[in-house]
Design an enzyme around this catalytic site. Structure first.
Site, mmCIF file in Angstrom:
data_model
loop_
_atom_site.group_PDB
_atom_site.id
_atom_site.type_symbol
_atom_site.label_atom_id
_atom_site.label_comp_id
_atom_site.label_asym_id
_atom_site.label_seq_id
_atom_site.Cartn_x
_atom_site.Cartn_y
_atom_site.Cartn_z
ATOM 1 N N ASP A 1 -29.331 -1.742 -36.605
ATOM 2 C CA ASP A 1 -30.003 -2.320 -35.428
ATOM 3 C C ASP A 1 -29.094 -3.290 -34.673
ATOM 4 O O ASP A 1 -29.291 -3.560 -33.493
ATOM 5 C CB ASP A 1 -31.303 -3.039 -35.833
ATOM 6 C CG ASP A 1 -32.476 -2.074 -35.895
ATOM 7 O OD1 ASP A 1 -32.321 -0.911 -35.492
ATOM 8 O OD2 ASP A 1 -33.559 -2.500 -36.355
ATOM 9 N N PHE B 1 -37.605 -13.151 -35.182
ATOM 10 C CA PHE B 1 -38.747 -13.548 -34.348
ATOM 11 C C PHE B 1 -39.551 -14.676 -35.002
ATOM 12 O O PHE B 1 -40.097 -15.532 -34.311
ATOM 13 C CB PHE B 1 -39.614 -12.323 -34.056
ATOM 14 C CG PHE B 1 -38.803 -11.117 -33.675
ATOM 15 C CD1 PHE B 1 -37.823 -11.229 -32.691
ATOM 16 C CD2 PHE B 1 -38.969 -9.903 -34.299
ATOM 17 C CE1 PHE B 1 -37.033 -10.135 -32.347
ATOM 18 C CE2 PHE B 1 -38.190 -8.801 -33.957
ATOM 19 C CZ PHE B 1 -37.219 -8.912 -32.984
ATOM 20 N N GLU C 1 -45.406 -12.686 -31.289
ATOM 21 C CA GLU C 1 -45.148 -13.496 -32.479
ATOM 22 C C GLU C 1 -45.547 -14.958 -32.303
ATOM 23 O O GLU C 1 -45.987 -15.613 -33.254
ATOM 24 C CB GLU C 1 -43.671 -13.410 -32.868
ATOM 25 C CG GLU C 1 -43.208 -12.000 -33.246
ATOM 26 C CD GLU C 1 -42.878 -11.121 -32.041
ATOM 27 O OE1 GLU C 1 -42.894 -11.631 -30.897
ATOM 28 O OE2 GLU C 1 -42.602 -9.926 -32.245
ATOM 29 N N ARG D 1 -33.879 -6.362 -45.716
ATOM 30 C CA ARG D 1 -34.190 -4.946 -45.492
ATOM 31 C C ARG D 1 -33.532 -4.050 -46.525
ATOM 32 O O ARG D 1 -34.112 -3.043 -46.955
ATOM 33 C CB ARG D 1 -33.708 -4.548 -44.097
ATOM 34 C CG ARG D 1 -33.814 -3.061 -43.806
ATOM 35 C CD ARG D 1 -33.404 -2.753 -42.363
ATOM 36 N NE ARG D 1 -33.558 -1.332 -42.088
ATOM 37 C CZ ARG D 1 -32.613 -0.426 -42.296
ATOM 38 N NH1 ARG D 1 -31.446 -0.784 -42.773
ATOM 39 N NH2 ARG D 1 -32.827 0.843 -42.018
ATOM 40 N N ARG E 1 -38.065 -6.989 -49.142
ATOM 41 C CA ARG E 1 -39.237 -6.802 -48.259
ATOM 42 C C ARG E 1 -40.292 -5.946 -48.969
ATOM 43 O O ARG E 1 -41.493 -6.144 -48.803
ATOM 44 C CB ARG E 1 -38.849 -6.181 -46.913
ATOM 45 C CG ARG E 1 -38.202 -4.835 -47.025
ATOM 46 C CD ARG E 1 -37.944 -4.207 -45.665
ATOM 47 N NE ARG E 1 -37.086 -3.047 -45.774
ATOM 48 C CZ ARG E 1 -37.158 -1.986 -44.988
ATOM 49 N NH1 ARG E 1 -38.048 -1.923 -44.023
ATOM 50 N NH2 ARG E 1 -36.332 -0.973 -45.146
ATOM 51 N N HIS F 1 -36.069 -8.776 -42.948
ATOM 52 C CA HIS F 1 -34.915 -8.415 -42.137
ATOM 53 C C HIS F 1 -34.039 -9.620 -41.809
ATOM 54 O O HIS F 1 -33.589 -9.812 -40.677
ATOM 55 C CB HIS F 1 -35.329 -7.665 -40.869
ATOM 56 C CG HIS F 1 -35.965 -6.335 -41.137
ATOM 57 N ND1 HIS F 1 -37.146 -6.204 -41.853
ATOM 58 C CD2 HIS F 1 -35.588 -5.069 -40.810
ATOM 59 C CE1 HIS F 1 -37.462 -4.917 -41.947
ATOM 60 N NE2 HIS F 1 -36.534 -4.215 -41.341
#
Lengths: 313, 283
Positions: free
Chosen positions: A117, A83, A58, A167, A10, A109
């Site tokens: 998460d 998303f 999104e 990530r 990322r 991610h």
């Protein structure tokens, strides 16, 4: 591996956007209130007037990107893989894919390595979803160098591209001389007993697994498959013909991802036993990324173990 | 608008409506009701309002129109054909297996279509992207989006409205066709989207309400849109219309949302429209 340089792809994405943005005035970046996580904030600092935050919306962002592309701009629409490919699937399918618009989707991610998460944010379905869209190119870099080259390649091709970044900081295995081409895989190690076809951050793990396998007398041909679609079918077939056994490794459900793409090619052109290593029809959970990957067999030791079992050794 | 100009638009609108019937009759399916309610809006846009050139449908500096309520493609196609983007005779091939006239708008096969649509709720976002792109590039381009009043039940419409106001897209004209009917019945009963005016105002738009079949009212509404340039706010024109307008047995009938006329119904509808046109021509 302790002294190996590690970079999250990322981060590579954000830096590549900034570098490319300096050259290409038609490149614009969209984000959905995640700029400091997707790392598009690196681009934003350099080119604030070319970074459009769409807020936490999104679906709207993907279609705004479609509209921007019809005006001759090259939008990179960025959010988490969950998303980008999940929530906005139908927007991507109908309003970017169907008209074949020149929109680049920068999805960060991806996979289990999101870590703490937990399952709601650990997208292990994006390859499967994006592969089904006609004309969609699907890319997943193995490291920092490949990630930056992929961003440039995505910009330079005409048409929709889905790029999956991670990530977690992971080893850099290429040097700057590496030459990435969309649709072409890369042979990293030669071996004649088993072909290990991996993508994304599983590639460095597969390389390490090959070293462990070599100690057990098993020669592994490790292939970095950075392009999930269009798949490098020639290389898949060549690897299967050479080794007679194929293992696929991805940080993704074994349903519909790289493994099944490889199986599809081989079933039609070169029937070969395949072991798919990935996430086995389950949701992830919270925990440190490294520990999660180990727990799910998605590290060098796990790949070695599954490969030996597959080979009956 | 002079009397002559108004009459020319009214005559053209009957031709656009005839095309809607011809297209859906030829397809044996499709959506005449909402095509007819918006026929006057389509006519006004393509024959008076938009800066377009049928000889150069991809002109990068043209105004754009996104038919967010994409199922009313017969109305859009008929307006485009009558405007000269492609032959009117081709309308009868709508939805045929070898036709370029896809069931929902396709920007890659149909000249004059600026965006592929059909899945409701998405067109306003695309139009906002176009409007944002035009501003970013410094182009004097207006973008029009035609929405249905059932369609605005989709949450993405409000994401797009929020975006449009946030980015001060005063070159964006949102047109909502308030015909009051959706597939399952009256909009007020299926999922009440009222008050539409207060919602768009709350989302930061200039709101104009107009009779969608009255060309003087449409002219005044679009004049408001042009006057709003520089205000930093998008314009929402809410047009009150009659679903099925111009064909007696379709008017106000929810059943004609997505059903084609049979041979007999087609003949009757075409006769009614021809009579209306003849009356206008002799006045």
């Amino acid at each position: 591996m302790a002294d190996v340089k590690k970079v999250a792809t990322r981060q590579s994405y954000g830096e590549a956007l900034k570098e490319l943005g300096a050259e290409k005035a038609d490149l614009v970046v969209l984000d959905a209130d995640l700029a400091n996580a997707t790392k598009t904030d690196i681009f934003k600092k350099a080119f604030p007037d070319r970074h459009f935050d769409c807020g936490i919306a999104e679906a709207n962002m993907m279609d705004v990107a479609a509209g921007l592309s019809t005006m001759g701009l090259v939008p990179f629409a960025s959010t988490f893989a969950m998303f980008a490919s999940g929530r906005a699937y139908e927007q991507v399918r109908n309003t970017i894919g169907y008209p074949h618009l020149n929109v680049k989707i920068g999805a960060t991610h991806g996979g289990i390595s999101v870590g703490e998460d937990g399952a709601s944010h650990q997208c292990c379905e994006d390859f499967a979803l994006m592969r089904t869209i006609p004309g969609m190119t699907v890319l997943c870099p193995s490291d920092d160098v490949e990630a930056r080259k992929m961003v440039r390649a995505a910009y330079e091709m005409e048409g929709p591209v889905y790029l999956r970044f991670c990530r977690l900081a992971t080893p850099v295995i290429h040097d700057e001389s590496y030459d990435f081409h969309i649709g072409k895989g890369e042979v990293l190690t030669e071996g004649g007993d088993v072909a290990v076809i991996a993508t994304g951050i599983m590639v460095p793990e597969a390389v390490e697994a090959a070293k462990l396998l070599k100690e057990k007398g098993v020669g592994a041909m490790v292939v970095n498959m950075g392009t999930i679609k269009p798949l490098d079918e020639d290389l898949v077939i060549r690897a299967a013909q050479k080794c007679g056994r194929v293992v696929t490794v991805e940080e993704h459900t074994v349903i519909g991802g790289l493994g099944e793409a490889v199986c599809g090619v081989l079933a039609e052109h070169c029937p070969t036993p395949v072991k798919r290593i990935g996430v086995y029809d389950e949701f992830g959970h919270s925990g440190p990324a490294g520990a999660l990957l180990t727990a799910m067999g998605l590290d060098a030791a796990g790949i070695e173990k599954a490969t030996l079992a597959f080979l009956g050794k | 608008m002079t009397d002559k100009e108004r009459k020319e638009l009214q005559i053209m609108a009957t031709r656009v409506r005839e095309g809607v019937l011809t297209a859906t009759h030829g397809a044996k399916c499709g959506h005449p009701g909402g095509s007819l309610s918006a026929a006057d809006v389509f006519t006004y846009l393509y024959f008076r309002e938009m800066r377009i050139d049928p000889a150069d449908p991809r002109d990068p500096d043209r105004d754009r129109m996104v038919l967010s309520k994409g199922h009313t493609a017969p109305g859009l196609y008929s307006a485009l054909a009558n405007r000269g983007f492609f032959p009117v005779e081709d309308l009868a091939t709508l939805r045929h297996i070898d036709s370029y006239l896809q069931g929902h708008p396709n920007m890659n096969t149909v000249p004059g279509v600026d965006m592929s649509t059909g899945s409701l709720g998405q067109g306003l976002s695309v139009a906002a992207g176009m409007a944002k792109g035009a501003k970013f590039l410094g182009k004097d381009v207006n973008v029009y989006a035609v929405l249905g009043d059932g369609e605005i039940e989709e949450g993405q419409i409000w994401e797009a409205a929020m975006f449009s106001a946030h980015y001060k897209l005063d070159n964006l004209c949102i047109i909502v066709d308030l015909n009051g009917l959706q597939i399952d019945g009256p909009t007020a009963q299926v999922m009440n989207s009222a008050p539409v005016d207060e919602k768009f105002a709350a989302f930061g738009c200039h709101v104009v309400v107009a009779d969608g079949h009255d060309y003087d009212a449409l002219e005044a509404a679009f004049a408001r849109f042009h006057a709003n340039h520089g205000s930093g706010r998008p314009t929402a024109i809410l047009v009150k219309t009659l679903k099925g307008k111009g064909v007696s047995y379709m008017e106000g009938q929810v059943g004609w949302h997505g059903k084609a006329p049979n041979d007999e119904e087609y003949a009757q509808g075409m006769a009614e429209l021809a009579a209306a046109r003849a009356a206008l021509e002799v006045e």
